[in-house]
Design a protein around this motif. Structure first.
Motif, mmCIF file in Angstrom:
data_model
loop_
_atom_site.group_PDB
_atom_site.id
_atom_site.type_symbol
_atom_site.label_atom_id
_atom_site.label_comp_id
_atom_site.label_asym_id
_atom_site.label_seq_id
_atom_site.Cartn_x
_atom_site.Cartn_y
_atom_site.Cartn_z
ATOM 1 N N LYS A 36 12.983 29.073 38.146
ATOM 2 C CA LYS A 36 14.371 29.702 38.703
ATOM 3 C C LYS A 36 15.249 29.756 37.121
ATOM 4 N N ALA A 37 15.863 30.570 37.372
ATOM 5 C CA ALA A 37 16.560 30.576 36.183
ATOM 6 C C ALA A 37 18.467 31.498 36.778
ATOM 7 N N PHE A 38 19.181 30.805 36.574
ATOM 8 C CA PHE A 38 20.408 31.514 36.902
ATOM 9 C C PHE A 38 21.479 31.293 35.404
ATOM 10 N N GLN A 39 22.140 31.789 35.284
ATOM 11 C CA GLN A 39 23.591 31.875 34.941
ATOM 12 C C GLN A 39 25.482 30.907 35.184
ATOM 13 N N PHE A 40 25.414 30.900 33.399
ATOM 14 C CA PHE A 40 27.138 29.811 33.991
ATOM 15 C C PHE A 40 27.923 31.026 33.279
ATOM 16 N N ASN A 41 29.125 31.353 33.508
ATOM 17 C CA ASN A 41 29.326 31.411 32.730
ATOM 18 C C ASN A 41 31.174 31.089 32.863
ATOM 19 N N TYR A 56 23.602 34.054 24.155
ATOM 20 C CA TYR A 56 23.560 32.571 25.495
ATOM 21 C C TYR A 56 23.019 31.648 24.367
ATOM 22 N N ILE A 57 23.087 30.456 25.268
ATOM 23 C CA ILE A 57 23.241 28.859 24.847
ATOM 24 C C ILE A 57 21.694 28.294 26.519
ATOM 25 N N LEU A 58 20.845 27.954 25.879
ATOM 26 C CA LEU A 58 19.868 27.737 26.938
ATOM 27 C C LEU A 58 19.898 26.832 27.032
ATOM 28 N N GLU A 59 19.490 25.841 28.311
ATOM 29 C CA GLU A 59 19.197 24.732 28.928
ATOM 30 C C GLU A 59 18.573 24.230 30.043
ATOM 31 N N ILE A 60 17.183 23.663 29.962
ATOM 32 C CA ILE A 60 16.480 23.840 30.569
ATOM 33 C C ILE A 60 15.941 22.463 31.363
ATOM 34 N N LYS A 61 16.145 22.263 32.698
ATOM 35 C CA LYS A 61 16.119 21.265 33.126
ATOM 36 C C LYS A 61 15.008 21.233 34.240
ATOM 37 N N THR A 62 14.558 19.960 34.224
ATOM 38 C CA THR A 62 13.853 19.282 35.423
ATOM 39 C C THR A 62 14.134 18.828 36.403
ATOM 40 N N GLU A 63 13.040 19.189 37.097
ATOM 41 C CA GLU A 63 13.340 18.375 38.667
ATOM 42 C C GLU A 63 12.453 18.290 39.580
ATOM 43 N N ASP A 108 21.785 27.709 42.485
ATOM 44 C CA ASP A 108 22.820 28.186 41.449
ATOM 45 C C ASP A 108 22.236 26.575 40.470
ATOM 46 N N VAL A 109 23.185 26.364 39.932
ATOM 47 C CA VAL A 109 23.249 25.571 39.014
ATOM 48 C C VAL A 109 23.671 24.567 39.727
ATOM 49 N N ASP A 110 23.380 23.264 39.271
ATOM 50 C CA ASP A 110 23.827 21.780 40.620
ATOM 51 C C ASP A 110 25.437 21.975 39.798
ATOM 52 N N PRO A 111 26.352 21.562 40.105
ATOM 53 C CA PRO A 111 27.730 21.471 40.337
ATOM 54 C C PRO A 111 27.569 20.377 38.927
ATOM 55 N N LYS A 112 26.611 19.310 39.266
ATOM 56 C CA LYS A 112 26.238 18.156 37.651
ATOM 57 C C LYS A 112 26.364 18.291 36.630
ATOM 58 N N HIS A 113 26.342 19.328 36.467
ATOM 59 C CA HIS A 113 25.672 19.950 34.903
ATOM 60 C C HIS A 113 26.779 21.165 35.205
ATOM 61 N N SER A 167 31.754 23.939 22.311
ATOM 62 C CA SER A 167 31.048 23.545 20.492
ATOM 63 C C SER A 167 30.745 24.692 20.564
ATOM 64 N N PHE A 168 29.879 25.823 21.178
ATOM 65 C CA PHE A 168 29.623 27.186 20.175
ATOM 66 C C PHE A 168 30.097 27.839 20.085
ATOM 67 N N LYS A 169 31.227 28.471 21.454
ATOM 68 C CA LYS A 169 32.067 29.626 21.373
ATOM 69 C C LYS A 169 31.093 30.461 21.722
ATOM 70 N N ILE A 170 29.863 29.987 22.507
ATOM 71 C CA ILE A 170 29.304 30.614 23.298
ATOM 72 C C ILE A 170 29.936 31.527 24.862
ATOM 73 N N ASP A 171 30.208 32.647 25.484
ATOM 74 C CA ASP A 171 30.250 32.220 26.837
ATOM 75 C C ASP A 171 29.645 32.100 28.056
ATOM 76 N N THR A 172 28.256 31.583 27.998
ATOM 77 C CA THR A 172 27.650 31.755 29.078
ATOM 78 C C THR A 172 26.445 30.897 28.811
ATOM 79 N N VAL A 173 25.621 30.019 29.326
ATOM 80 C CA VAL A 173 24.956 29.212 29.677
ATOM 81 C C VAL A 173 23.866 29.860 31.223
ATOM 82 N N LEU A 174 22.591 29.590 30.154
ATOM 83 C CA LEU A 174 21.072 30.097 31.270
ATOM 84 C C LEU A 174 20.434 28.796 30.734
#
Length: 264
Positions: A210-215, A159-166, A176-181, A191-198
């Motif tokens: 809170k954690a969400f996955q984006f496929n 998984y690609i890990l993406e951390i957002k503070t808000e 859910d994942v913000d549409p802007k992201h 870029s990484f050929k990985i299908d899911t971003v956490l």
């Protein structure tokens, strides 16, 4: 008390009301120093695509063409928010690295090593800084410049890990994942050929998470590649792209809004 004495007392009170105390003077000088340091360290954004700024073709064009962003001087509070966000990133990344030591099936993957093992030779490691890796994706004429929060192997899957503070207001309403992201996630996946971003959304005040996955699908990646090539075409012809029909919230804080209005 005589009239002259009353005048002197009045004058002293007036001076006391207008002259800042040492503590007030220190605070103002401290804020000014923080802003001056930020301005010294800030320069023109690099002439690249940025995955976090892919929601507007015209904005990408301006950045690649070296248009100077506008919008006034930098805010002391905004500097603090950004620095706090960076600190939270490091703490979260460090805690993720420690999960395997606590018997949890989660491995922190070295990004540079992942690139070599998967023959992603179009990715150039610009810099490894602490827990993050700065990269170039070189495939689309103009480079894509980005910083990866991390890659993890959790329960046998990458998984690609993406951390957002808000802010608390945003976080408590987050479902859910913000549409802007979305485009940022698709770009990382491409870029990484990985299908899911956490995505891990961290609330700044109490550090709730809170954690969400984006496929990401092939269609999403293909659409984004078309976006890159489309903007690159405008760059090569030096023609400003048409204005996108974006929500006001996307344009409100854009540093190119003045130039965008001039271009119609």
């Amino acid at each position: 008390m005589g009239r002259e004495s009353l005048k002197n007392v009045s004058r002293l009170i007036s001076i006391a009301n207008t002259t800042p105390s040492i503590s007030e003077a220190f605070l103002e000088d401290f804020k000014r120093s923080v802003i001056l340091t930020e301005e010294k360290n800030s320069g023109l954004p690099s002439a690249t695509f940025k995955p976090s700024s892919l929601n507007c073709a015209r904005g990408c064009y301006y950045q690649i063409m070296g248009v100077q962003p506008e919008g006034g001087s930098v805010s002391f509070n905004m500097i603090g928010i950004c620095n706090s966000g960076s600190d939270i990133h490091v703490r979260v990344q460090t805690a993720v690295m420690q999960m395997i030591d606590n018997g949890i099936d989660c491995e922190w993957i070295d990004v540079e090593q992942y690139i070599k093992e998967n023959n992603l030779d179009y990715l150039i490691v610009r810099e490894k800084k602490g827990t993050e890796t700065k990269l170039y994706d070189t495939r689309y004429g103009t480079y894509i410049s980005f910083m990866c929060d991390g890659i993890i192997k959790y329960k046998g899957k990458y998984y690609i890990l993406e951390i957002k503070t808000e802010s608390s207001n945003k976080w408590y309403g987050r479902t859910d994942v913000d549409p802007k992201h979305h485009k940022q996630a698709i770009s990382y996946s491409n870029s990484f050929k990985i299908d899911t971003v956490l995505f891990l959304y961290v609330e700044r005040d109490l550090l709730n998470m809170k954690a969400f996955q984006f496929n990401v699908t092939d269609d999403m990646r293909n659409e984004l590649v078309h976006f890159f090539k489309n903007v690159q075409g405008y760059v090569e012809r030096k023609i400003v792209p048409p204005k996108d029909n974006l929500p006001a919230s996307v344009c409100r804080y854009c540093g190119y809004s003045v130039q965008c209005r001039k271009d119609g």
